[in-house]
Motif scaffolding. Structure first.
Motif, PDB file in Angstrom:
ATOM      1  N   THR A 133       0.836  -1.196   0.000  1.00  0.00           N
ATOM      2  CA  THR A 133       0.000   0.000   0.000  1.00  0.00           C
ATOM      3  C   THR A 133       0.872   1.247   0.000  1.00  0.00           C
ATOM      4  OG1 THR A 133      -1.693  -1.166   1.251  1.00  0.00           O
ATOM      5  CG2 THR A 133      -1.842   1.219   1.201  1.00  0.00           C
ATOM      6  N   GLN A 134       0.629   2.137  -0.924  1.00  0.00           N
ATOM      7  CA  GLN A 134       1.402   3.370  -1.017  1.00  0.00           C
ATOM      8  C   GLN A 134       0.882   4.386  -0.010  1.00  0.00           C
ATOM      9  OE1 GLN A 134       1.460   4.831  -5.011  1.00  0.00           O
ATOM     10  NE2 GLN A 134       2.303   2.962  -5.872  1.00  0.00           N
ATOM     11  N   CYS A 135       1.786   5.016   0.681  1.00  0.00           N
ATOM     12  CA  CYS A 135       1.420   6.015   1.690  1.00  0.00           C
ATOM     13  C   CYS A 135       1.535   7.436   1.172  1.00  0.00           C
ATOM     14  CB  CYS A 135       2.315   5.863   2.925  1.00  0.00           C
ATOM     15  SG  CYS A 135       2.188   4.251   3.719  1.00  0.00           S
ATOM     16  N   ASN A 136       2.069   7.627  -0.003  1.00  0.00           N
ATOM     17  CA  ASN A 136       2.274   8.976  -0.518  1.00  0.00           C
ATOM     18  C   ASN A 136       1.661   9.157  -1.897  1.00  0.00           C
ATOM     19  OD1 ASN A 136       4.019   7.263  -1.805  1.00  0.00           O
ATOM     20  ND2 ASN A 136       5.780   8.642  -1.750  1.00  0.00           N
ATOM     21  N   SER A 137       0.604   8.377  -2.196  1.00  0.00           N
ATOM     22  CA  SER A 137      -0.042   8.515  -3.485  1.00  0.00           C
ATOM     23  C   SER A 137      -0.923   9.758  -3.492  1.00  0.00           C
ATOM     24  CB  SER A 137      -0.879   7.264  -3.795  1.00  0.00           C
ATOM     25  OG  SER A 137      -1.915   7.135  -2.848  1.00  0.00           O
ATOM     26  N   SER A 140      -4.028   9.382  -1.325  1.00  0.00           N
ATOM     27  CA  SER A 140      -3.762   9.528   0.102  1.00  0.00           C
ATOM     28  C   SER A 140      -3.581  10.992   0.482  1.00  0.00           C
ATOM     29  CB  SER A 140      -2.510   8.735   0.489  1.00  0.00           C
ATOM     30  OG  SER A 140      -2.689   7.361   0.243  1.00  0.00           O
ATOM     31  N   GLU A 141      -2.847  11.742  -0.337  1.00  0.00           N
ATOM     32  CA  GLU A 141      -2.649  13.167  -0.057  1.00  0.00           C
ATOM     33  C   GLU A 141      -3.973  13.911  -0.095  1.00  0.00           C
ATOM     34  OE1 GLU A 141       0.031  14.512   0.969  1.00  0.00           O
ATOM     35  OE2 GLU A 141       1.323  12.780   0.720  1.00  0.00           O
ATOM     36  N   ALA A 143      -6.864  12.607   0.566  1.00  0.00           N
ATOM     37  CA  ALA A 143      -7.602  12.201   1.770  1.00  0.00           C
ATOM     38  C   ALA A 143      -7.127  12.978   2.992  1.00  0.00           C
ATOM     39  CB  ALA A 143      -7.443  10.696   1.995  1.00  0.00           C
ATOM     40  N   PHE A 144      -5.801  13.198   3.087  1.00  0.00           N
ATOM     41  CA  PHE A 144      -5.269  13.983   4.200  1.00  0.00           C
ATOM     42  C   PHE A 144      -5.771  15.422   4.147  1.00  0.00           C
ATOM     43  CE2 PHE A 144      -1.659  10.798   4.369  1.00  0.00           C
ATOM     44  CZ  PHE A 144      -2.051  10.280   5.581  1.00  0.00           C
ATOM     45  N   GLN A 147      -9.272  15.444   5.320  1.00  0.00           N
ATOM     46  CA  GLN A 147      -9.294  15.244   6.770  1.00  0.00           C
ATOM     47  C   GLN A 147      -8.937  16.532   7.507  1.00  0.00           C
ATOM     48  OE1 GLN A 147      -7.216  11.769   8.373  1.00  0.00           O
ATOM     49  NE2 GLN A 147      -6.405  13.047  10.004  1.00  0.00           N
ATOM     50  N   ASN A 164     -13.602   9.486   9.577  1.00  0.00           N
ATOM     51  CA  ASN A 164     -13.612   8.669   8.360  1.00  0.00           C
ATOM     52  C   ASN A 164     -14.955   8.760   7.645  1.00  0.00           C
ATOM     53  OD1 ASN A 164     -11.001   7.817   8.739  1.00  0.00           O
ATOM     54  ND2 ASN A 164     -11.570   5.949   9.806  1.00  0.00           N
TER      55      ASN A 164
END
Length: 245
Positions: A133-137, A140-141, A143-144, A147, A164
Motif C-alpha cells: 500500500t502506497q502512503c504517498n499517493s 492519500s494526499e 484524503a489527508f 481530513q 472517516n
C-alpha cells in the motif's frame, strides 16, 4: 509502539507527570490518543513485520488482530487458516521454517511477504497487500487534505471513525455533484440502501448510469409486442382464408 515503550521507561524519572498521562482511564492522555490514531490494520502490519515476530501481543492487541482477520476473511474456515498461518509465522514452524527463502528477505517486509505467497494460502497475500500500500499517493494526499478540512483545531475531539465517515461523505458528495442534472433517480431508489435494491432496481439504475433512455426502451418493447400481435393476426387471417378456400 516505540513512543509508548519510551514513555513507559521515562515514567521512572517523571512518575508524577507520566503516570497519569499514560493511564488508560485518562480521556486526554496517551492511551486515548493511541486508541484514536492506531487502527487494527496498523496493529496487524506491526506484528507482520519479520523483525517484530517474537514480540509479545497484549490482550487488547490480540482482540484487534482477531477482529481484523475476521474482516479479511469470508468464512470461519478461512479465519482459522489465517490464524494458523499467523501463529506459524510467529513460531517460525511449518510454512515458515527457518530454511525458507522468505527469511533471507526479512529486511524488506514487502519482498518477504511476496515470497511467502508461494507457500501460504492467505497470510502471504494479506501481508503483501498491506506492505504494498502506497502512503504517498495522490489519493492519500487528497484524503489527508480532506481530513484537515474536517478535523480542525475547533473540532479536534472527533473520533477516527466519525472523521472517516465525514470524509467519505464529503468525497462522494463532490463526485455525485458532477452528475447533477445528468439524470434523476427515482425516489424509491434514492431511499434504499445499495444492498437492498431489487433486481429491477439494479437494472433501472444501471440503465440510468449508462445513459440509456428507459422510455425509448419501453417504446421498442411495445413495438416488438405489437409486431408479435400483428403476426398472430396475420397467421389467424391466413388460416381463415385457407378455411374459406
Amino acid at each position: 509502539m516505540s513512543i509508548a515503550e519510551h514513555l513507559e521507561m521515562r515514567k521512572l524519572d517523571y512518575p508524577e507527570v507520566l503516570t497519569p498521562f499514560m493511564s488508560v482511564d485518562n480521556d486526554t492522555g496517551f492511551a486515548a490518543r493511541f486508541k484514536r490514531q492506531v487502527m487494527p490494520v496498523h496493529v496487524a502490519a506491526y506484528y507482520l513485520l519479520p523483525e517484530t515476530r517474537s514480540k509479545s501481543i497484549p490482550e487488547n492487541f490480540d482482540c484487534q488482530l482477531q477482529g481484523f482477520f475476521r474482516q479479511c476473511t469470508s468464512s470461519e474456515a478461512d479465519f482459522e487458516t489465517l490464524c494458523y498461518e499467523f501463529e506459524s509465522f510467529r513460531a517460525q514452524v511449518s510454512l515458515f521454517e527457518y530454511g525458507r527463502r522468505c527469511w533471507t528477505l526479512s529486511k524488506s517486509p514487502k519482498l518477504f511477504w511476496h515470497s511467502a505467497m508461494g507457500h501460504t494460502e492467505l497470510l502471504g497475500k494479506l501481508g503483501n497487500r498491506l506492505f504494498s500500500t502506497q502512503c504517498n499517493s495522490v489519493a492519500s494526499e487528497r484524503a489527508f487534505s480532506i481530513q484537515n478540512l474536517i478535523h480542525t483545531k475547533s473540532r479536534n475531539r472527533l473520533k477516527s471513525e466519525t472523521t472517516n465517515k465525514l470524509a467519505y461523505v464529503y468525497t462522494n458528495s463532490r463526485i455525485l455533484n458532477r452528475f447533477q442534472g445528468m439524470f434523476e433517480l427515482h425516489y424509491s431508489i434514492k431511499t434504499k440502501s445499495i444492498h437492498k435494491l431489487t433486481s429491477e432496481d439494479e437494472v433501472e439504475l444501471e440503465n440510468i448510469l449508462l445513459g440509456i433512455d428507459l422510455d425509448d426502451g419501453n417504446v421498442e418493447m411495445d413495438y416488438d409486442e405489437n409486431d408479435t400481435e400483428n403476426e398472430d393476426e396475420d397467421v389467424d387471417g391466413d388460416e381463415v382464408e385457407d378455411e374459406d378456400d
